[in-house]
Motif scaffolding. Structure first.
Motif, short mmCIF file in Angstrom:
data_model
loop_
_atom_site.label_atom_id
_atom_site.label_comp_id
_atom_site.label_asym_id
_atom_site.label_seq_id
_atom_site.Cartn_x
_atom_site.Cartn_y
_atom_site.Cartn_z
N PRO A 282 92.08 51.82 33.00
CA PRO A 282 92.35 51.97 34.57
C PRO A 282 93.00 53.13 34.91
O PRO A 282 93.82 53.66 34.89
N SER A 283 92.00 53.81 36.06
CA SER A 283 92.30 55.19 36.30
C SER A 283 92.83 55.05 37.79
O SER A 283 92.65 54.36 38.73
N ARG A 289 88.45 50.66 36.71
CA ARG A 289 88.43 51.05 35.33
C ARG A 289 87.26 52.08 34.86
O ARG A 289 85.95 52.02 35.40
N VAL A 290 87.70 53.11 34.10
CA VAL A 290 86.67 54.25 33.81
C VAL A 290 86.62 54.53 32.33
O VAL A 290 87.57 54.35 31.69
N LYS A 312 108.69 57.97 23.92
CA LYS A 312 108.59 58.58 25.18
C LYS A 312 107.30 58.14 25.94
O LYS A 312 106.74 58.79 26.55
N PRO A 313 107.38 56.63 26.20
CA PRO A 313 106.13 56.04 26.88
C PRO A 313 105.92 56.41 28.31
O PRO A 313 107.00 56.48 28.90
N ALA A 314 104.94 56.81 28.98
CA ALA A 314 104.64 56.87 30.30
C ALA A 314 103.08 56.55 30.68
O ALA A 314 102.30 56.86 29.79
N PRO A 315 102.85 55.95 31.69
CA PRO A 315 101.47 55.58 31.96
C PRO A 315 100.67 56.92 31.94
O PRO A 315 101.22 57.90 32.36
N TYR A 316 99.41 56.76 31.49
CA TYR A 316 98.62 57.89 31.42
C TYR A 316 97.98 58.16 32.97
O TYR A 316 97.61 57.28 33.64
N ALA A 317 98.52 59.50 33.35
CA ALA A 317 98.17 59.83 34.72
C ALA A 317 97.48 60.99 35.00
O ALA A 317 97.61 61.60 35.92
#
Ligand SMILES: Cc1cc2nc3c(=O)[nH]c(=O)nc-3n(C[C@H](O)[C@H](O)[C@H](O)COP(=O)(O)OP(=O)(O)OC[C@H]3O[C@@H](n4cnc5c(N)ncnc54)[C@H](O)[C@@H]3O)c2cc1C
Ligand code: FES
Lengths: 404, 107
Positions: A282-283, A289-290, A312-317
């Motif tokens: 999800p972008s 969604r891409v 060290k989780p962070a959403p992909y952005a």
């Protein structure tokens, strides 16, 4: 029990997550399994410097062999993973070996879409994705006179430019009315079309190939849907790629156009991630969604999952960006154009240096640049910061975008 | 072959023989030195091959072109007057002895 990370796919994304796990201080075992016989290498030069002989094979490698041992990365090249057993957290290799995982990362990439027409299996019909295919293409290019590229996307046009720069007779056949239609707007398509045409390449849009004819087993000519014959002793097909999803599908993981993952690039199984060309995510930039096909996407997703696994989780952005080099023209794209409803041009297309800014409602969504690196860089920053920019400001070439 | 010295942020030194014509970035990558990422493979597109060049060698380097200048504004660690993209420094005999310091991080 150690927390082994098993990475399937030794391409750009697979290499990156292995390397980044170590940079992030992850100290448990890391396995990197790739079915190609080579050390992980870069694909972008394959259609550019490599095929024209300006960059040799060793200069394609992402890192030397000693790097992997030096970083405790267990690299298994020429090994294919043929099954995932989620209940016991194991992957099965074609060689019969089994590996346990605590976290599994699918970085499987994609394969070329095959052209299904009579004659498509003749000798002299090539595809380009792997180093193996690039070596073959390079050899064939040396002998060829008439090169026909089927597909006017990035890879096809780069091969066409390389072949033309080697002095070959080049024709590009594109099914849609304009080049790179899925990725860029009409002004860039037109600029690139005329750049190829001015250098002597024939571009045939709105056309399809009905058949490839041979002389014995060798391709000699192809025939368009309207009956026009075109001589060809080398035919390169670049009509897009199909993500590798079988492994995920057979393991019961959701697959759409790519392996479906959430904003942490995690599949429906919390221990399995997918990154790079094979992953559909999800972008935040398109609101949909891409699945992207770029070095940036492979690298940044690798870094993101490495951080997640290292605690060290962070959403992909990350802001998507991409480039393509054709002749001396550098095309750079930032953001995603999906659903844009307005665009403005900055700079003069006739000067060979301009950018097109696309807007979705009031928001800037993507910028395509031709030989304007500063615009591209500014665009990446504006998109990352979600800076509000009006179309009038974007079109005003005297305004320094860096000060916004 | 010209010798290039790479110094990590932590002060570790690596002396590498880099063939003429290859870039300072390639010298690091092909010897597996951490501290230079080179995500774009030397296309002047990623700024993850940022180095600080020893002042004594600055006059020997080519001028920073528009593309490198824009990229240098995007480095992860601070841009200094001696900042360069190592993929844009082609090694030649006069650069023998060149010293470059690598920033703390590239991304
Ligand atoms: C000719 C060409 C030119 C390009 N130019 C550019 C460019 O200019 N700019 C840009 O941004 N991008 C470019 N790209 C795209 C870019 O190279 C890809 O987006 C990137 O390589 C994707 O990385 P990946 O790791 O997801 O996939 P890949 O690099 O394809 O790696 C996946 C690897 O996994 C292996 N694998 C698959 N299944 C298995 C299995 N079951 N077991 C073991 N191994 C497996 C595959 O064989 C492959 O080696 C280009 C691509 C090509 C082909
Ligand atoms: S390697 Fe990407 S800018 Fe130098």
């Amino acid at each position: 029990m150690p927390d082994e990370v098993v990475i399937v796919g030794g391409g750009q994304a697979g290499y990156q997550i292995a390397a980044s796990l170590r940079t992030e201080g992850y100290a448990e075992p890391v396995f990197l399994i790739g079915d190609e016989p080579h050390l992980p290498y870069q694909r972008p030069p394959l259609s550019k410097a490599f095929v024209v002989g300006k960059q040799d094979q060793t200069r394609l490698l992402l890192r030397p062999e000693s790097y992997y041992a030096g970083h405790q990365i267990e690299l298994l090249s020429g090994e294919k993973v043929i099954g995932i057993e989620r209940s016991t957290r194991k992957v099965r290799l074609k060689s019969g070996r089994e590996l346990s995982y605590s976290k599994l990362v699918l970085a499987l990439g994609a394969r070329n879409r095959r052209l299904q027409i009579p004659g498509a299996d003749l000798d002299g019909v090539c595809y380009l994705r792997t180093l193996g295919e690039a070596v073959e293409l390079k050899q064939r290019l040396e002998q060829a006179h008439d090169v026909v590229v089927i597909g006017g996307g990035f890879v096809g046009l780069e091969v066409a430019a390389s072949a033309r720069s080697l002095g070959k007779n080049v024709t590009v056949i594109e099914a849609l009315p304009r080049l790179m239609a899925r990725a860029v707007g009409t002004s860039i398509s037109e600029f690139i079309r005329s750049a190829h045409a001015e250098r002597g390449t024939e571009i045939i849009p709105d056309a399809h190939v009905a058949e490839i004819r041979g002389c014995g087993s060798k391709a000699k000519q192809l025939v368009l849907g309207n009956g026009r014959p075109i001589d060809a002793d080398l035919i390169v097909i670049g009509i897009g790629i199909v993500p590798h999803t079988d492994l995920a599908h057979e393991a019961g993981l959701p697959v759409e156009n790519g392996i479906a993952v959430d904003e942490f690039l995690r599949t429906s199984d919390e221990n399995i991630f997918a990154i790079g060309d094979c992953a559909q995510y999800p972008s935040a930039f398109s609101g949909s969604r891409v699945r992207l096909e770029s070095v940036q996407n492979a690298v940044d997703q690798g870094v993101s999952v490495a951080r997640t696994i290292a605690g060290k989780p962070a959403p992909y952005a990350a802001v998507p960006w991409f480039w393509s080099d054709q002749f001396e023209i550098r095309l750079q794209m930032a953001g995603l154009p999906h659903g844009h409803d307005r665009h403005v041009v900055r700079g003069e297309p006739q000067s060979g240096k301009f950018s097109v800014f696309h807007f979705r409602g009031a928001m800037l969504c993507s910028v395509d640049s031709v030989n304007r690196p500063a615009d591209h860089l500014a665009a990446r920053k504006l998109l990352a910061a979600k800076t509000v920019l009006s179309p009038e400001q974007a079109a005003d070439a005297s305004l320094d975008l860096r000060i916004l | 072959m010209p010798k290039i010295t790479y110094i990590s942020h932590a002060g570790e030194k690596f002396q590498i023989d880099v063939p003429n014509g290859e870039s300072v970035m390639e010298g690091a990558v092909r010897n597996g030195i951490d501290g230079i990422v080179a995500e774009c493979g030397g296309s002047c597109l990623c700024a993850t091959c940022h180095v600080y060049v020893d002042e004594a060698f600055l006059p020997l380097l080519p001028a920073i072109d528009e593309e490198q200048d824009a990229m240098l504004d995007s480095t992860a660690c601070e841009r200094m007057p001696n900042s360069r993209l190592s993929c844009q420094i082609a090694v030649r005999p006069e650069l023998d002895g060149l010293i470059v310091r690598m920033p703390e991080y590239q991304k």
